[in-house]
Design a protein around this motif. Sequence first.
Motif, PDB file in Angstrom:
ATOM      1  N   PHE A  38     -27.361 -94.006 -42.639  1.00 17.80           N
ATOM      2  CA  PHE A  38     -27.102 -92.576 -42.523  1.00 17.80           C
ATOM      3  C   PHE A  38     -28.392 -91.842 -42.222  1.00 17.80           C
ATOM      4  CE2 PHE A  38     -22.813 -92.786 -44.110  1.00 17.80           C
ATOM      5  CZ  PHE A  38     -22.828 -93.930 -44.887  1.00 17.80           C
ATOM      6  N   GLN A  40     -30.144 -88.068 -42.513  1.00 22.79           N
ATOM      7  CA  GLN A  40     -29.981 -86.793 -43.194  1.00 22.79           C
ATOM      8  C   GLN A  40     -31.143 -85.862 -42.859  1.00 22.79           C
ATOM      9  OE1 GLN A  40     -30.152 -86.644 -47.547  1.00 22.79           O
ATOM     10  NE2 GLN A  40     -28.558 -85.068 -47.562  1.00 22.79           N
ATOM     11  N   GLY A  43     -31.477 -80.172 -45.937  1.00 25.45           N
ATOM     12  CA  GLY A  43     -30.432 -79.214 -46.250  1.00 25.45           C
ATOM     13  C   GLY A  43     -29.079 -79.512 -45.637  1.00 25.45           C
ATOM     14  N   LYS A  44     -28.963 -80.667 -45.003  1.00 20.73           N
ATOM     15  CA  LYS A  44     -27.710 -81.021 -44.319  1.00 20.73           C
ATOM     16  C   LYS A  44     -27.057 -82.221 -44.979  1.00 20.73           C
ATOM     17  CE  LYS A  44     -28.249 -77.948 -41.052  1.00 20.73           C
ATOM     18  NZ  LYS A  44     -27.353 -76.748 -40.976  1.00 20.73           N
ATOM     19  N   ALA A  45     -25.782 -82.426 -44.652  1.00 23.07           N
ATOM     20  CA  ALA A  45     -25.071 -83.592 -45.136  1.00 23.07           C
ATOM     21  C   ALA A  45     -25.496 -84.824 -44.338  1.00 23.07           C
ATOM     22  CB  ALA A  45     -23.560 -83.381 -45.000  1.00 23.07           C
ATOM     23  N   PRO A  46     -25.429 -85.988 -44.949  1.00 22.18           N
ATOM     24  CA  PRO A  46     -25.717 -87.223 -44.214  1.00 22.18           C
ATOM     25  C   PRO A  46     -24.747 -87.419 -43.053  1.00 22.18           C
ATOM     26  CG  PRO A  46     -25.780 -87.614 -46.574  1.00 22.18           C
ATOM     27  CD  PRO A  46     -25.190 -86.247 -46.376  1.00 22.18           C
ATOM     28  N   LEU A  48     -23.276 -90.546 -40.450  1.00 25.58           N
ATOM     29  CA  LEU A  48     -23.161 -91.983 -40.229  1.00 25.58           C
ATOM     30  C   LEU A  48     -23.753 -92.350 -38.876  1.00 25.58           C
ATOM     31  CD1 LEU A  48     -21.964 -94.726 -41.210  1.00 25.58           C
ATOM     32  CD2 LEU A  48     -19.865 -94.090 -39.984  1.00 25.58           C
ATOM     33  N   TYR A  89     -30.901 -93.443 -44.907  1.00 22.90           N
ATOM     34  CA  TYR A  89     -30.407 -94.187 -46.060  1.00 22.90           C
ATOM     35  C   TYR A  89     -29.540 -95.349 -45.609  1.00 22.90           C
ATOM     36  CZ  TYR A  89     -31.744 -90.124 -48.869  1.00 22.90           C
ATOM     37  OH  TYR A  89     -32.441 -89.110 -49.487  1.00 22.90           O
ATOM     38  N   PHE A 101     -26.433 -97.360 -52.507  1.00 23.86           N
ATOM     39  CA  PHE A 101     -27.296 -96.802 -51.475  1.00 23.86           C
ATOM     40  C   PHE A 101     -28.731 -97.256 -51.676  1.00 23.86           C
ATOM     41  CE2 PHE A 101     -24.882 -93.699 -49.046  1.00 23.86           C
ATOM     42  CZ  PHE A 101     -23.789 -93.438 -49.850  1.00 23.86           C
ATOM     43  N   GLY A 102     -29.511 -97.185 -50.607  1.00 25.23           N
ATOM     44  CA  GLY A 102     -30.938 -97.356 -50.707  1.00 25.23           C
ATOM     45  C   GLY A 102     -31.582 -96.072 -51.180  1.00 25.23           C
TER      46      GLY A 102
ATOM     47  N   ASN B  35     -14.146 -90.399 -51.436  1.00 24.98           N
ATOM     48  CA  ASN B  35     -15.216 -90.683 -52.389  1.00 24.98           C
ATOM     49  C   ASN B  35     -15.974 -89.407 -52.756  1.00 24.98           C
ATOM     50  OD1 ASN B  35     -15.733 -93.954 -52.215  1.00 24.98           O
ATOM     51  ND2 ASN B  35     -14.997 -93.110 -50.279  1.00 24.98           N
ATOM     52  N   VAL B  37     -20.012 -88.603 -53.592  1.00 24.30           N
ATOM     53  CA  VAL B  37     -21.390 -89.098 -53.560  1.00 24.30           C
ATOM     54  C   VAL B  37     -22.275 -87.926 -53.958  1.00 24.30           C
ATOM     55  CG1 VAL B  37     -23.256 -89.987 -52.098  1.00 24.30           C
ATOM     56  CG2 VAL B  37     -20.900 -90.786 -51.746  1.00 24.30           C
ATOM     57  N   GLN B  39     -26.369 -86.253 -54.849  1.00 31.13           N
ATOM     58  CA  GLN B  39     -27.790 -86.322 -54.511  1.00 31.13           C
ATOM     59  C   GLN B  39     -28.552 -85.356 -55.399  1.00 31.13           C
ATOM     60  OE1 GLN B  39     -28.824 -85.297 -50.400  1.00 31.13           O
ATOM     61  NE2 GLN B  39     -30.465 -86.806 -50.471  1.00 31.13           N
ATOM     62  N   LEU B  45     -29.295 -90.712 -52.327  1.00 29.37           N
ATOM     63  CA  LEU B  45     -27.847 -90.632 -52.472  1.00 29.37           C
ATOM     64  C   LEU B  45     -27.354 -91.621 -53.525  1.00 29.37           C
ATOM     65  CD1 LEU B  45     -27.058 -90.633 -48.652  1.00 29.37           C
ATOM     66  CD2 LEU B  45     -27.028 -88.650 -50.171  1.00 29.37           C
ATOM     67  N   TYR B  95     -21.134 -84.414 -52.830  1.00 32.15           N
ATOM     68  CA  TYR B  95     -20.497 -84.469 -51.521  1.00 32.15           C
ATOM     69  C   TYR B  95     -19.133 -85.137 -51.624  1.00 32.15           C
ATOM     70  CZ  TYR B  95     -25.118 -83.603 -49.404  1.00 32.15           C
ATOM     71  OH  TYR B  95     -26.329 -83.068 -49.035  1.00 32.15           O
ATOM     72  N   ASP B 105     -17.395 -92.108 -43.134  1.00 28.65           N
ATOM     73  CA  ASP B 105     -17.525 -91.619 -41.772  1.00 28.65           C
ATOM     74  C   ASP B 105     -17.630 -90.106 -41.649  1.00 28.65           C
ATOM     75  OD1 ASP B 105     -14.211 -91.343 -40.310  1.00 28.65           O
ATOM     76  OD2 ASP B 105     -14.824 -91.094 -42.407  1.00 28.65           O
ATOM     77  N   TRP B 107     -18.666 -86.418 -43.996  1.00 26.72           N
ATOM     78  CA  TRP B 107     -19.139 -85.822 -45.244  1.00 26.72           C
ATOM     79  C   TRP B 107     -18.934 -84.307 -45.225  1.00 26.72           C
ATOM     80  CZ3 TRP B 107     -22.949 -88.612 -48.581  1.00 26.72           C
ATOM     81  CH2 TRP B 107     -23.107 -89.960 -48.206  1.00 26.72           C
ATOM     82  N   GLY B 108     -18.605 -83.752 -46.378  1.00 29.58           N
ATOM     83  CA  GLY B 108     -18.624 -82.308 -46.516  1.00 29.58           C
ATOM     84  C   GLY B 108     -20.061 -81.822 -46.644  1.00 29.58           C
ATOM     85  N   GLN B 109     -20.234 -80.517 -46.776  1.00 27.08           N
ATOM     86  CA  GLN B 109     -21.576 -79.934 -46.875  1.00 27.08           C
ATOM     87  C   GLN B 109     -22.112 -79.936 -48.298  1.00 27.08           C
ATOM     88  OE1 GLN B 109     -23.767 -79.067 -44.345  1.00 27.08           O
ATOM     89  NE2 GLN B 109     -22.187 -80.274 -43.330  1.00 27.08           N
TER      90      GLN B 109
END
Lengths: 110, 117
Positions: A38, A40, A43-46, A48, A89, A101-102, B35, B37, B39, B45, B95, B105, B107-109
């Motif tokens: 992923f 990132q 301030g943003k979502a990850p 894929l 990640y 996750f890493g 799911n 997740v 942070q 994550l 998230y 695949d 993710w929300g904000q």
Amino acid sequence: QSALTQPRSVSGSPGQSVTISCTGTNSDFGVDDHVSWFQQNPGKAPKLMIYDVTKRPSGVPDRFSGSKSGNSASLTISGLQAEDEADYYCSSYVGRLSWVFGGGTKLTVL
Amino acid sequence: EVQLVESGGGLVQPGGSLRLSCSASGFIFGDYPMNWVRQAPGKGLQWISHINHWGGDISYADSVQGRFAISRDNAGNQLYLQMNNLRDEDTAVYYCVRDIDWKFDFWGQGTLVTVSS
């Protein structure tokens, strides 16, 4: 459920290639090769970038590639661009409906 | 367009409870496992919970097992996370994440949960 091990940071110049490693145990990478990467931005979502070790979702440039060998997976970004600067990640499905996750790697484009 | 919008975050005291919601649109919600997740600020994550598409298979990370409960309402396109006995270390952005074939695949904000006295 310990985190996978990634380098804290990597860097490269535009046009170069960089590789980010992701190391775990036998049990972390032993279930059906469901390793993902992923990206990132702050301030943003990850997002894929790679799934099932080597596959790219639609829209992800082919400059991004993944691989796995034994207890380690890798993400390689070739032809580095300024827009690639972000946190990366890895993650792996470890069975019994669980994922790990890493710790994340900060990529700096010099 | 796929959209996942989390809500319900905020400031809560240690030992308190909070319920997060995730509103899904742009896809057939009932067809997908989901799911949560999280942070922590400045950290990586952490996967914390999974629910299959019809709610019959559920799993949790050890760190939240027994304190958090995931659920879903497919008719209303909603995913939930009930969080009880919250601790300082639960402070994080949470998230909501769509799952297909073992990959996350979409993710929300995220919604920020702060546990502090």
